[in-house]
Design a protein around this motif. Structure first.
Motif: not given
Length: 339
Positions: A99-107, A109-121
Motif C-alpha cells: 500500500v502506498g507504492a507508486k506506479i509511474p505513468t505516461m503523464f 510527474n504523476h503516478s498511480l498509488i496502490v491502495t489495496s493490500a496483498a490480502s485484499d480480494s
C-alpha cells in the motif's frame, strides 16, 4: 550445433524487432476492448495510441468503462496518459506491491498509488478497483479495466521502504531447494518477445546453477542487438552482468532505498538502485516488465536497455567498446570504475 540453433533464433527475431508496440497489437487490443464492452476506450486507443502508449517494447493500460466516459465526457490527453504506464504489470506484480507504492505513468510527474493490500480480494489503484484479470495481454501490451477514471489529484500515501529487504542476497541465505530447469522461464521470455535472453537461459546456464536462487534481468531483443551488432559479439560477461545470485522480486526492488547496491554474477560488477521521479532504475536503466516470470527460486524482469558500466568521462571511450573486448579487459575496466 547449439551455437547454430541460437544464431538462427537471433536472426529470426531480428525481423520482428520494433522500438514501439506493433500496429497489429494496437488493432487487436482495440478489437478485444470493443468486444468486452469498452467501446469508447477502443476508439480512443486507435486514435491516439502513438501519444498514449510509450515507445517501448511493453506497456500497461487501464481502460475506463463506457459508463465512465458517459459520466465524465471525453477526457483530456493528460488524463488518458495517467491511465498508461511504461511498465508491463501483471496482476501478480500489482498484487505484490505494498500500500502506498507508486506506479509511474505516461503523464509526467504523476503516478498511480496502490491502495489495496496483498490480502485484499481486489486490487485498487487510487481507490479504484481494476479487473481481476487482464482484458488483453499479448506479451507486450497488458490492459486492465476500471469502472471510473483515476483521480489526478489523489493524495500520495506514506510508504515506508526497508533499506535491506530480505532477498537472500547474503552469503548465508542463497541456498534454494527449487527446481533446476529453466524451460518454463525461457518459454515465458519467448512468449513475451525476449528471444535472445531466452536462448541464453537454454544454453549459457546449462550447468550454471548451483542450487542458488537467482534473478535474471532481460534486455529486450532490439537493444541487445543494437548494442552488440550481431550474436558473435555477445560475450558471457554481457549475460553474467544481468544475473543476480539471489532472488529479487519487484516488491523487493521498490522497497530498496536509493543508492542500494546489488551483486551480479560478473565479478566486480554491481547494480546501483536509483529513482528518477517515481521510475525505478538499475544503473540508470528502467525496468520495463517487472516480474515477467516468478517462481520459488527464479525471477525474471524485463529491461529497457542493456546494463553498462557506470563510468566517468575519462573512461567513456573504453566502455563504448566493452562488448567486443575480452572478459579480462572488461574486468580491468570494472576494477577502475566506481559504482
Amino acid at each position: 550445433m547449439a551455437y547454430s540453433l541460437l544464431t538462427s533464433l537471433i536472426i529470426f527475431c531480428l525481423f520482428s524487432l520494433s522500438s514501439s508496440l506493433p500496429s497489429q497489437t494496437i488493432l487487436d487490443a482495440a478489437e478485444i476492448l470493443s468486444d468486452s464492452g469498452y467501446v469508447s476506450m477502443s476508439l480512443t486507443l486507435e486514435l491516439v495510441s502513438q501519444t498514449l502508449l510509450p515507445k517501448s517494447p511493453s506497456a500497461t493500460l487501464f481502460a475506463a468503462s463506457d459508463a465512465a466516459f458517459i459520466e465524465s465526457g471525453q477526457p483530456p490527453l493528460s488524463l488518458l496518459q495517467f491511465h498508461s504506464s511504461p511498465l508491463a504489470l501483471s496482476f501478480e506484480s500489482l498484487r505484490s506491491l505494498p500500500v502506498g507504492a507508486k506506479i509511474p505513468t505516461m503523464f509526467a510527474n504523476h503516478s498511480l498509488i496502490v491502495t489495496s493490500a496483498a490480502s485484499d480480494s481486489q486490487i485498487s489503484l487510487n481507490n479504484v478497483n481494476i479487473t481481476s484479470s487482464p482484458l488483453f495481454d499479448d506479451g507486450s501490451l497488458i490492459i486492465f479495466g476500471v469502472d471510473k477514471f483515476f483521480d489526478l489529484n489523489f493524495p500520495a500515501l506514506g510508504l515506508t521502504r526497508s533499506p535491506s529487504p530480505n532477498t537472500g542476497c547474503t552469503d548465508d541465505a542463497i541456498a534454494s531447494s527449487g527446481g533446476d530447469s529453466f524451460d518454463e522461464a525461457s518459454g515465458v521470455l519467448r512468449s513475451r518477445g525476449y528471444f535472445v535472453m531466452a536462448s541464453f537461459l537454454d544454453l549459457q546456464l546449462l550447468g550454471f546453477r548451483d542450487g542458488t536462487k537467482m534473478t535474471v534481468l532481460a534486455p529486450a531483443d532490439e537493444v541487445m542487438m543494437d548494442r552488440v551488432g550481431n550474436f558473435s559479439d555477445i560475450s558471457s560477461s554481457i549475460f553474467l552482468r544481468h544475473v543476480l545470485p539471489c532472488k529479487v522480486s519487484w516488491s523487493d526492488l521498490v522497497n530498496f532505498d536509493d543508492g542500494s547496491m546489488l551483486p551480479t554474477s560478473l565479478e566486480g560488477f554491481t547494480i546501483n538502485i536509483t529513482r528518477s521521479g517515481d521510475t525505478l532504475k538499475l544503473n540508470e536503466v528502467s525496468v520495463a516488465f517487472p516480474d515477467m516470470y516468478h517462481s520459488d527460486w527464479l525471477v525474471v524482469h524485463g529491461l529497457g536497455e542493456v546494463l553498462t558500466l557506470l563510468v566517468g568521462p575519462e573512461q567513456a571511450a573504453d566502455s563504448s567498446s566493452e562488448t567486443g573486448g575480452s572478459k579480462t579487459n572488461e574486468q580491468t575496466a570494472l576494477g577502475n570504475s566506481e559504482f
